[in-house]
Design an enzyme around this catalytic site. Structure first.
Site, PDB file in Angstrom:
ATOM      1  N   SER A 239       0.831  -1.200   0.000  1.00  0.00           N
ATOM      2  CA  SER A 239       0.000   0.000   0.000  1.00  0.00           C
ATOM      3  C   SER A 239       0.862   1.244   0.000  1.00  0.00           C
ATOM      4  O   SER A 239       2.087   1.169   0.033  1.00  0.00           O
ATOM      5  CB  SER A 239      -0.919  -0.009   1.217  1.00  0.00           C
ATOM      6  OG  SER A 239      -0.137   0.148   2.383  1.00  0.00           O
ATOM      7  N   LYS A 240       0.191   2.357  -0.034  1.00  0.00           N
ATOM      8  CA  LYS A 240       0.908   3.639  -0.162  1.00  0.00           C
ATOM      9  C   LYS A 240       1.974   3.843   0.892  1.00  0.00           C
ATOM     10  O   LYS A 240       2.963   4.494   0.655  1.00  0.00           O
ATOM     11  CB  LYS A 240       0.001   4.869  -0.161  1.00  0.00           C
ATOM     12  CG  LYS A 240      -1.410   4.830   0.055  1.00  0.00           C
ATOM     13  CD  LYS A 240      -2.570   4.196  -0.213  1.00  0.00           C
ATOM     14  CE  LYS A 240      -3.383   3.100  -0.447  1.00  0.00           C
ATOM     15  NZ  LYS A 240      -3.659   1.941   0.110  1.00  0.00           N
ATOM     16  N   ARG A 241       1.721   3.267   2.076  1.00  0.00           N
ATOM     17  CA  ARG A 241       2.720   3.506   3.105  1.00  0.00           C
ATOM     18  C   ARG A 241       4.050   2.832   2.808  1.00  0.00           C
ATOM     19  O   ARG A 241       5.042   3.064   3.470  1.00  0.00           O
ATOM     20  CB  ARG A 241       2.183   3.087   4.479  1.00  0.00           C
ATOM     21  CG  ARG A 241       2.000   1.636   4.667  1.00  0.00           C
ATOM     22  CD  ARG A 241       0.987   1.334   5.767  1.00  0.00           C
ATOM     23  NE  ARG A 241       0.592  -0.057   5.712  1.00  0.00           N
ATOM     24  CZ  ARG A 241       1.346  -1.045   6.173  1.00  0.00           C
ATOM     25  NH1 ARG A 241       2.495  -0.769   6.744  1.00  0.00           N
ATOM     26  NH2 ARG A 241       0.959  -2.287   6.070  1.00  0.00           N
ATOM     27  N   GLY A 243       5.506   3.411   0.113  1.00  0.00           N
ATOM     28  CA  GLY A 243       6.147   4.269  -0.861  1.00  0.00           C
ATOM     29  C   GLY A 243       5.369   4.270  -2.161  1.00  0.00           C
ATOM     30  O   GLY A 243       4.152   4.133  -2.153  1.00  0.00           O
TER      31      GLY A 243
END
Length: 471
Positions: A239-241, A243
């Site tokens: 996921s976005k976390r 990167g």
RNA sequence: GUCCCCAUCGUCUAGCCUGGCCCAGGACACCGGCCUUUCACGCCGGCGACGGGGGUUCAAAUCCCCCUGGGGACGCCA
């Protein structure tokens, strides 16, 4: 064209995620390999979150990757009537029912079940009712079989059995009249004649419900293949976390589409020991037999390596085109294609991304460079001043500013007059003209910097070296 | 919590279906060396795994069971 029909069905609620891109790639490859049809369908039933902007971005990323679709894009938002007809049919046949349980009540029951350690499923309050007022707010639920089991035949995992007690009566039509995902997917896949549903593992648990819907609707089952998911370095769902996760982000970071495609294909799929595959080669070799069953971690180092590989392989002309926007973004002048060509040859083996190329190219586009203090301290010493002075003079006298002439002039001064080893003078000179200790071959570098800039930079370095003598 | 899926080097994976050719092969990363005017590239070499326990078998990474671990799903999101 064979009978194989696959599809990719993104929901336009953001950019194309690399996980989605891999699913799209597998569907694309499977269809192409078997001479079938690859359909694109936009699942925009959620009017709240779907945007045209996302649709545009997703299609653009697909094109960039080279995943051309044969049919579509179809938009589910334009097919509402079809879905409503199907809902109506199930209602008439007694395979679905209206439910006016307040959402809060249903939600409360779910929460309690979860806390009490029970399966959080709808309790069937309205299942047998005949008095629900169709003119009042309500949803339509599918009357799922309560006994027995539903088997999911999966091309990768064999037969996965689900006890029907695990499944509840899912909502197929919301209060606002919009059909839900699990329902429209079935209707669309059936109507569009999709023969192979290749999708992420995370959908495996949805499949028994969908199979029940196929049956209720009287449609033949497609074949299912649930491919393993892509995880982040912490083994959690990517996921976005973690990167950058969108295809767009990788494009903007200077990755080539063939690198990303190659990388994504090798995530969860393999063909012996082979690592490098062109898109055509993937089409030739791809099949479900090569797809694994366990989730894989997105390993950016390997992507970087592949990207470096494709940069090395890239024809000069295309590489120049690829690199241009990255240079322009930094405000560099890119009109001189010849210069770009030379630059690209000098740096292709030294860059893993196009962005890195633009970064490294700075001394060749910006007149005023900064000299790295550590490099200056180490190489621009007083003792080198006489050599730099002679080099400056020799270079000024050079008739043609090209590699052979510069090399000749350099050797005359360094090996001839000063009897120094090449490296002894090359490093200070490198620091002088680039401000750093790292660059392509020194003569090539001089040439790339250009006569005017090179001379003024050497002059400045000479001053710095002399200042050291004074101080 | 319940259900489902998965399990080979740090990571991607080959081998597993059709046990022996595997004291497990390749790739990335890492470490060393060579090449070299620097850095890269390239080349050579090294480190490094069958999660654990039971079976079955002459023989198991490969077949079976249990455990453990990881992931996913349980929405009027998709």
């Amino acid at each position: 064209m064979s009978g194989v029909r696959t599809r990719f069905a993104p929901s336009p609620t953001g950019h194309l995620h690399v996980g989605g891109a891999r699913t799209a790639l597998f569907n694309f490859l499977y269809a192409r390999h078997h001479g079938g049809t690859f359909v694109l369908r936009v699942e925009d039933t959620d009017r709240e979150r779907s945007t045209d902007e996302s649709t545009r971005a997703i299609l653009e990323s697909m094109r960039w990757l080279g995943l051309d679709w044969d049919e579509g894009p179809y938009f589910q938002s334009q097919r509402t009537r079809l879905y409503l007809e199907h809902v109506e049919r199930l209602l008439e046949e007694g395979k679905a029912y209206r439910c006016d349980c307040p959402p809060e009540v249903v939600e409360a029951k779910r929460q309690r079940a979860l806390i009490e350690g029970r399966k959080p499923k709808y309790d069937g309050t309205c299942r047998a009712r005949t008095d629900v007022d169709p003119s009042k707010p309500h949803v339509v639920r599918f009357k799922a079989p309560q006994a027995g089991a539903t088997v999911v035949p999966d091309l990768l995992r064999g037969e996965v059995v689900y006890d029907n007690e695990e499944l509840d009566d899912l909502v197929i039509l919301r209060t606002d009249g919009a059909p839900t995902y699990n329902f429209v997917v079935v209707v669309d896949d059936a109507l569009m004649g999709i023969t192979h549903v290749i999708r992420g593992d995370d959908h495996l648990n949805n499949t028994p419900r969908q199979i029940q819907l196929y049956r209720a609707l009287g449609y033949p089952l497609p074949r299912f293949a649930h491919v393993p998911m892509i995880l982040g370095p912490d083994k959690k769902r990517l996921s976005k976390r973690h990167g950058a996760t969108s295809v767009e982000a990788y494009r903007d970071a200077g990755f080539l589409p063939e690198a990303l495609v190659n990388f994504l294909a090798r995530l969860g799929w393999s063909h012996g020991d082979q690592e490098i595959f062109s898109l055509q080669e993937l089409i030739d070799r791809f099949d479900l037999g090569g797809v694994g069953r366990s989730a894989s971690v997105f390993n950016e180092d390997k992507l970087l390596w592949l990207n470096a590989h494709y940069i090395k392989e890239c024809p000069q002309d295309r590489l120049v085109d690829l690199v241009r926007p990255f240079l322009e973004r930094k405000g560099y002048e890119t009109a001189n294609r010849d210069k770009l060509g030379v630059l690209v040859e000098a740096f292709r083996a030294r860059c893993k991304t196009l962005a890195e190329f633009a970064e490294k190219a700075t001394p060749y586009f910006v007149r005023e460079i900064e000299v790295d203090p550590a490099a200056a301290k180490k190489y621009l010493k007083a003792s080198i001043a006489p050599v730099l002075a002679d080099l400056l003079e020799a270079f000024r006298a050079v008739e043609r500013w090209d590699v052979p002439s510069l090399e000749r002039a350099f050797l005359e001064v360094v090996e001839g007059k000063h009897a120094l080893r090449i490296g002894k003078a090359a490093q200070p000179l490198r620091v002088a003209v680039t401000g750093t200790t790292v660059s392509p071959g020194i003569f090539e570098t001089l040439m790339l910097v250009g006569r005017e800039w090179a001379l003024e930079r050497i002059e400045r370095a000479l001053e710095m070296a002399r200042a050291r003598a004074a101080g």
